[in-house]
Design an enzyme around this catalytic site. Structure first.
Site, PDB file in Angstrom:
ATOM      1  N   ASP A 111       1.043  -1.192   0.104  1.00 36.08           N
ATOM      2  CA  ASP A 111       0.215   0.274   0.134  1.00 36.08           C
ATOM      3  C   ASP A 111       0.602   1.181   0.072  1.00 36.08           C
ATOM      4  O   ASP A 111       1.708   2.133  -1.119  1.00 36.08           O
ATOM      5  CB  ASP A 111      -1.067  -0.411   1.374  1.00 36.08           C
ATOM      6  CG  ASP A 111      -1.434   1.176   1.030  1.00 36.08           C
ATOM      7  OD1 ASP A 111      -2.521   1.671   0.654  1.00 36.08           O
ATOM      8  OD2 ASP A 111      -2.383   0.656   2.568  1.00 36.08           O
ATOM      9  N   LYS A 139      -1.149  -0.892  -4.556  1.00 36.36           N
ATOM     10  CA  LYS A 139      -2.019  -0.378  -5.011  1.00 36.36           C
ATOM     11  C   LYS A 139      -1.405   0.532  -5.042  1.00 36.36           C
ATOM     12  O   LYS A 139      -0.509   1.211  -4.525  1.00 36.36           O
ATOM     13  CB  LYS A 139      -2.554   0.195  -3.640  1.00 36.36           C
ATOM     14  CG  LYS A 139      -4.204  -1.097  -2.993  1.00 36.36           C
ATOM     15  CD  LYS A 139      -5.291   0.262  -1.817  1.00 36.36           C
ATOM     16  CE  LYS A 139      -5.270  -0.829  -1.111  1.00 36.36           C
ATOM     17  NZ  LYS A 139      -6.086  -0.063   0.021  1.00 36.36           N
ATOM     18  N   VAL A 161      -9.601  -2.580   1.295  1.00 39.37           N
ATOM     19  CA  VAL A 161     -10.153  -4.000   0.589  1.00 39.37           C
ATOM     20  C   VAL A 161     -10.319  -5.044   1.978  1.00 39.37           C
ATOM     21  O   VAL A 161      -8.842  -5.313   3.148  1.00 39.37           O
ATOM     22  CB  VAL A 161      -9.953  -5.028  -0.355  1.00 39.37           C
ATOM     23  CG1 VAL A 161      -9.652  -3.599  -2.022  1.00 39.37           C
ATOM     24  CG2 VAL A 161      -8.185  -5.048  -0.094  1.00 39.37           C
TER      25      VAL A 161
HETATM   26  P1  5GP Z   1       1.997  -0.429   3.689  1.00 41.26           P
HETATM   27  O1  5GP Z   1       2.911   0.029   5.279  1.00 41.26           O
HETATM   28  O2  5GP Z   1       1.940  -0.936   2.322  1.00 41.26           O
HETATM   29  O3  5GP Z   1       0.458   0.884   3.706  1.00 41.26           O
HETATM   30  O4  5GP Z   1       0.789  -1.253   4.172  1.00 41.26           O
HETATM   31  C1  5GP Z   1       0.770  -2.686   4.656  1.00 41.26           C
HETATM   32  C2  5GP Z   1       0.007  -3.077   5.554  1.00 41.26           C
HETATM   33  O5  5GP Z   1      -1.037  -2.304   6.073  1.00 41.26           O
HETATM   34  C3  5GP Z   1      -0.337  -4.580   4.691  1.00 41.26           C
HETATM   35  O6  5GP Z   1       0.307  -5.401   5.697  1.00 41.26           O
HETATM   36  C4  5GP Z   1      -2.271  -4.088   5.115  1.00 41.26           C
HETATM   37  O7  5GP Z   1      -1.928  -4.985   6.197  1.00 41.26           O
HETATM   38  C5  5GP Z   1      -2.309  -3.056   5.992  1.00 41.26           C
HETATM   39  N1  5GP Z   1      -3.553  -2.638   4.378  1.00 41.26           N
HETATM   40  C6  5GP Z   1      -2.950  -2.067   3.162  1.00 41.26           C
HETATM   41  N2  5GP Z   1      -3.831  -1.598   2.915  1.00 41.26           N
HETATM   42  C7  5GP Z   1      -4.814  -2.466   3.247  1.00 41.26           C
HETATM   43  C8  5GP Z   1      -6.235  -3.104   3.050  1.00 41.26           C
HETATM   44  O8  5GP Z   1      -6.853  -2.564   1.513  1.00 41.26           O
HETATM   45  N3  5GP Z   1      -6.626  -3.320   3.579  1.00 41.26           N
HETATM   46  C9  5GP Z   1      -6.673  -4.135   4.579  1.00 41.26           C
HETATM   47  N4  5GP Z   1      -6.886  -5.037   5.347  1.00 41.26           N
HETATM   48  N5  5GP Z   1      -5.241  -4.429   5.002  1.00 41.26           N
HETATM   49  C10 5GP Z   1      -4.925  -2.941   4.362  1.00 41.26           C
END
Ligand code: 5GP
Ligand code: MG
Length: 192
Positions: A111, A139, A161
């Site tokens: 994300d 994403k 999601v």
């Molecule tokens: P980042 O550090 O890349 O922002 O996020 C990674 C973590 O955030 C993922 O491993 C997940 O646990 C959570 N996350 C990010 N987007 C989503 C989403 O759309 N749905 C859910 N359930 N978790 C998300």
């Protein structure tokens, strides 16, 4: 869409299905082939980021024919409901030695990029022979720190999601598909 999916009790909580159970299965099989081709006969040390990547890791491993060692790490949740609020931290670290090993890091979704940037920095310090990343969902439009995974299941739009390992307040991980939760269910008072 399979019957299992239609009959799943939590399915009515979704406003849309982004990735069906069938599409996930098909894609995972191809990812396994791609990973096997990349690593040849080498042994792979798989590092799965739990809880989110549990279902994806379990299914993907069945399609990787290489010798595999499996370890899991846990990252502190730095999210408030559906939004990122701070910095991810390593809660439970590696138990296997990864020095001089080919490490394949697996996460459910890429994300903002903060989680994988932090984890890859930590693992790189341990001097693995190589380090690659595999995510089920990406994403791309949401990146706050630059990060690209070598293996990606699906590119998805900027929607929160759930399903297939991904939760909202620890629910919905057991859904066989990936879907968008109905907006009115994203802030129920009893879950606050
Ligand atoms: P980042 O550090 O890349 O922002 O996020 C990674 C973590 O955030 C993922 O491993 C997940 O646990 C959570 N996350 C990010 N987007 C989503 C989403 O759309 N749905 C859910 N359930 N978790 C998300
Ligand atoms: Mg996660």
């Amino acid at each position: 869409m399979s019957n299992t999916l239609k009959l799943h009790p939590a399915h009515t909580d979704l406003e849309a299905i982004l990735v069906t159970e069938t599409a996930i299965k098909r894609r995972i099989k191809r990812l396994g082939t791609q990973i096997a081709e990349t690593y040849g006969d080498e042994e792979i040390t798989v590092v799965s980021i739990i809880n989110g990547a549990i279902l994806f890791t379990a299914d993907l491993l069945r399609f990787i024919p290489n010798p595999v060692r499996l370890d899991c790490i846990r990252i502190s949740s730095y999210r408030n409901e559906t939004k990122s609020i701070g910095k991810p931290q390593l809660l439970h670290s590696l138990t296997l030695d990864v020095t001089n090993r080919h490490v394949l890091l697996i996460d459910d979704i890429l994300d903002t990029g903060k989680t994988l940037a932090m984890v890859t920095k930590t693992i790189t310090k341990l001097k693995p022979a190589s380090l690659k990343t595999c995510v089920l969902l990406d994403k791309k439009g949401r990146r706050e720190v630059p990060f690209d995974a070598e293996f990606v299941g699906f590119q998805i739009p900027d929607k929160f999601v759930v399903g297939y390992g991904l939760d909202f307040a620890e629910r919905y991980r057991n859904l066989p598909c990936i879907g968008v939760l109905k907006p009115e269910l994203q802030n129920p008072p009893e879950w606050a």
